[in-house]
Design an enzyme around this catalytic site. Structure first.
Site, short mmCIF file in Angstrom:
data_model
loop_
_atom_site.label_atom_id
_atom_site.label_comp_id
_atom_site.label_asym_id
_atom_site.label_seq_id
_atom_site.Cartn_x
_atom_site.Cartn_y
_atom_site.Cartn_z
N GLY A 257 34.11 -0.52 -58.00
CA GLY A 257 33.66 -0.42 -59.39
C GLY A 257 32.24 -0.92 -59.49
O GLY A 257 31.75 -1.59 -58.58
N CYS B 97 35.63 -2.64 -51.83
CA CYS B 97 34.34 -2.91 -52.48
C CYS B 97 34.50 -3.94 -53.61
O CYS B 97 34.76 -5.09 -53.34
CB CYS B 97 33.72 -1.59 -52.94
SG CYS B 97 31.97 -1.75 -53.24
N TYR B 98 34.38 -3.52 -54.87
CA TYR B 98 34.58 -4.48 -55.96
C TYR B 98 35.96 -5.13 -55.84
O TYR B 98 36.13 -6.34 -56.06
CB TYR B 98 34.44 -3.79 -57.32
CG TYR B 98 34.79 -4.68 -58.50
CD1 TYR B 98 33.86 -5.58 -58.99
CD2 TYR B 98 36.05 -4.61 -59.11
CE1 TYR B 98 34.19 -6.41 -60.06
CE2 TYR B 98 36.36 -5.42 -60.17
CZ TYR B 98 35.44 -6.33 -60.65
OH TYR B 98 35.76 -7.15 -61.70
N HIS C 284 33.88 1.79 -48.21
CA HIS C 284 34.78 2.77 -48.86
C HIS C 284 35.48 3.64 -47.82
O HIS C 284 34.86 4.58 -47.31
CB HIS C 284 33.98 3.66 -49.81
CG HIS C 284 33.50 2.94 -51.03
ND1 HIS C 284 34.25 2.83 -52.17
CD2 HIS C 284 32.36 2.26 -51.26
CE1 HIS C 284 33.59 2.13 -53.08
NE2 HIS C 284 32.43 1.76 -52.54
N GLU D 13 37.69 5.77 -48.38
CA GLU D 13 38.13 7.03 -48.98
C GLU D 13 37.07 8.13 -48.90
O GLU D 13 37.38 9.29 -49.16
CB GLU D 13 38.54 6.80 -50.44
CG GLU D 13 37.42 6.44 -51.42
CD GLU D 13 37.07 4.95 -51.43
OE1 GLU D 13 37.33 4.27 -50.43
OE2 GLU D 13 36.50 4.48 -52.43
N SER E 16 46.20 32.73 -68.16
CA SER E 16 44.84 33.28 -68.15
C SER E 16 44.60 34.10 -66.90
O SER E 16 43.57 34.75 -66.77
CB SER E 16 43.85 32.13 -68.18
OG SER E 16 43.98 31.37 -66.98
N GLY E 17 45.55 34.04 -65.96
CA GLY E 17 45.31 34.68 -64.67
C GLY E 17 44.72 33.69 -63.68
O GLY E 17 44.62 33.97 -62.51
N GLY E 18 44.35 32.50 -64.17
CA GLY E 18 43.85 31.45 -63.28
C GLY E 18 45.03 30.76 -62.60
O GLY E 18 46.19 30.93 -62.99
N ASP F 69 46.05 27.59 -62.38
CA ASP F 69 46.84 26.51 -62.99
C ASP F 69 47.92 27.05 -63.92
O ASP F 69 49.08 26.67 -63.82
CB ASP F 69 45.93 25.54 -63.77
CG ASP F 69 44.83 24.98 -62.89
OD1 ASP F 69 44.97 25.05 -61.65
OD2 ASP F 69 43.83 24.48 -63.43
N SER F 70 47.53 27.94 -64.83
CA SER F 70 48.54 28.46 -65.76
C SER F 70 49.54 29.34 -65.03
O SER F 70 50.73 29.37 -65.38
CB SER F 70 47.89 29.21 -66.92
OG SER F 70 47.05 30.25 -66.46
N LYS G 92 44.13 19.72 -57.70
CA LYS G 92 43.95 21.16 -57.51
C LYS G 92 44.44 21.65 -56.15
O LYS G 92 45.11 22.68 -56.05
CB LYS G 92 42.45 21.47 -57.65
CG LYS G 92 42.13 22.93 -57.79
CD LYS G 92 42.32 23.38 -59.20
CE LYS G 92 41.75 24.73 -59.49
NZ LYS G 92 41.86 25.05 -60.92
#
Ligand code: XMP
Length: 507
Positions: free
Chosen positions: A53, A80-81, A166, A168, A218-220, A222-223, A363
């Site tokens: 942070g 880190c923090y 870090h 990650e 929507s054709g995307g 996610d939906s 995602k």
């Protein structure tokens, strides 16, 4: 399911900690740093990580978690923090140091548990202002760099660790290995987070709901994935509606309709509202007005569909985990961008409860589910597309001619990128068109035609973006095809403005 909880102290990398851990099939969740002990216990974590942070532990406003969290007898890793918090809380001392950013060589002093198997030294990514000056009693140094004597520390009595770097970020060599050591060896977490398992448990959960579900697709990706999961659970009690607003990519309305009808067998309706949308947009030049019109019209079409095909009890949305976090933790510009995506503003009297089956997922995890559910690869490899569609890619009034030019030219840009094997490497790629014209020569005649702007950008999250340095030969090919194949286009330009100060879309 075993779980690691990551307390978020505001680092831009906090998210990445969860992603890295999930990559080796352990479920990790980001929570605000000030989570109550009671709420934290509800997660039943196998271990806790404190993220980095921007603060200094000595700032009066420094984010400090509940005291008892330090005393839970759970494995703890501070990054880190988070490392400095641990040093401070367990009785060591942190001091202001010269800021250190970038890669440093970390020498391993003890490879017993956290740093097991990472080698004698690794490059580690540093980004800090403070550092541990005196380590707490009962701790030992397990790794150091030239400038940070206590870059990695471990308690000799408990499973508590602190690391200044870090793990990650990809710039830390063996970073995933270090997280893996903590999660699998120290916390003894089971690797039981798989997308097959997620589908199974989610489908079981959804199958218990009653009433009908309405899902705008929507054709995307996610939906689509949200709809398929719900369909697996409740079959035809799910009704999907796809609104063709006339502002889609070339032939997209047909492709989406066919994909749903042929591949998925879900209860699916396409509402062709293109004429209404385009009529409402006539004469409108202002970008925000155009967005508003598209949003309002969408809600109106959607509401009419719900009235006619209801009653519905639920509204399904393809909200992802980063959307949830963005709206809960930070209310930055990202949240504003996302607000365009979801079906907001539906009338209250529709009285719908929200169903968000993907809200725990990233995602790439949704992509994995898409593969398992046999969604055609073409769909999930596609670039993101703005909700208001070509209305924000056409500068000024949306006219049939500009629509046609933008559709055809964008198709050429996409085709050429695919041909050059570069489509998957860039964030978005399209051709915009406005009202500017330039003179060209076609055959023996001078012609006053439209100017098309190719826009191709690299980005990680759309918050910032850089224009892509495409090979000149490729740009030339795109330009030649656009002027040859599209009547009325005489000039092609390439946009070389990054975001900021430009945005990705021109309107
Ligand atoms: P800008 O143009 O703001 O775009 O740099 C950032 C990202 O968001 C998309 N975008 C939108 N998406 N509704 C959406 O659903 C919108 O009004 C909208 N405006 C921009 C854009 O395509 C890019 O990925």
């Amino acid at each position: 399911m075993d779980k690691i909880v990551v307390l978020d102290f505001g680092s831009q990398y906090s998210h990445l900690i969860c992603r890295r851990i999930r990559e080796f099939s352990v479920y990790a969740e980001l929570v605000p740093y000030d989570i109550s002990l009671e709420d934290l216990k509800k997660h039943n974590p196998k271990g806790i990580i404190f993220s980095g942070g921007p603060s200094s532990v000595y700032d009066p406003e420094a984010p400090i978690p509940e005291e008892e969290i330090f005393n839970l007898n759970l494995p703890l890793l501070g990054i880190c923090y988070g490392h400095q918090l641990i040093v401070n809380k367990f009785g060591g001392k942190v001091k202001r140091a010269n800021k250190e950013y970038g890669s440093s060589l970390l020498t391993i002093d003890n490879d017993k548990d956290l740093l097991n198997g990472v080698g004698e030294s690794v490059r580690a990514w540093m980004s800090h202002g403070d550092e541990a000056e005196v380590i707490p009693p009962g701790f030992e140094v397990i790794g150091h760099t030239k400038s940070a004597k206590a870059a990695a520390i471990a308690s000799k009595e408990r499973s508590v660790f602190g690391i200044q770097f870090h793990p990650e970020v990809v710039h830390t060599e063996q970073g995933t290995e270090i997280l893996r050591n903590f999660v699998l060896k120290v916390c003894d977490a089971k690797q039981d987070w798989t997308m097959e398992g997620f589908i199974e448990s989610e489908v079981e959960k959804i199958s218990k709901i009653d009433g009908n579900v309405l899902c705008g697709v929507s054709g995307g990706i996610d939906s689509t994935v949200a709809a398929l999961l719900i369909h697996k659970a409740i079959g035809d009690r799910l009704k999907c509606v796809f609104v063709n607003n006339g502002l889609l990519r070339l032939n997209e309305e047909k492709e989406i309709d066919e994909m749903f009808k042929n591949n998925f067998k879900v209860n699916f309706t396409t509402v062709d509202a293109s004429e209404t949308f385009l009529n409402k947009l006539k004469g409108v030049e202002d970008p925000e007005k155009k967005r508003k019109i598209v949003g309002e019209e969408f809600i109106s079409v959607f509401t009419k569909f719900a009235e006619k095909n209801g009653p519905f009890k639920w509204l399904a949305q393809g909200t992802l985990y980063p959307d949830v976090i963005e709206s809960g933790v930070s209310k930055g510009p990202a949240a504003v961008i996302k607000s365009h995506h979801n079906v907001g503003g539906l009338p209250d009297w529709l009285n719908l409860e929200i169903l968000e089956p993907l809200k725990e997922l990233y995602k790439d995890e949704v992509r994995e589910i898409a593969k398992i559910l046999e969604v055609p690869e073409k769909l999930f490899m596609r670039h993101p597309f703005p909700g208001p569609g070509l209305a924000v890619r056409i500068i000024g009034e949306v006219t049939p001619k500009k629509l046609q030019i933008s559709k055809l030219a964008s198709k050429i840009v996409e085709e050429e990128l695919i041909e050059a094997n570069l489509y998957g490497d860039v964030w978005q790629a399209y051709a915009a068109v406005g009202d500017d014209k330039a003179v060209g020569v076609v055959g023996d005649e001078r012609k006053y035609g439209n100017i098309v702007m190719i826009r191709v950008v690299d980005s990680i999250d759309a918050m910032t973006a850089d224009w892509t340095r495409l090979p000149h030969g490729l740009l030339e090919k795109m330009s030649n095809r656009i002027t040859n194949e599209i009547e009325d286009v005489t000039w092609v330009t390439y946009t070389i403005s990054s975001k900021p100060p430009a945005t990705i879309e021109p309107q």
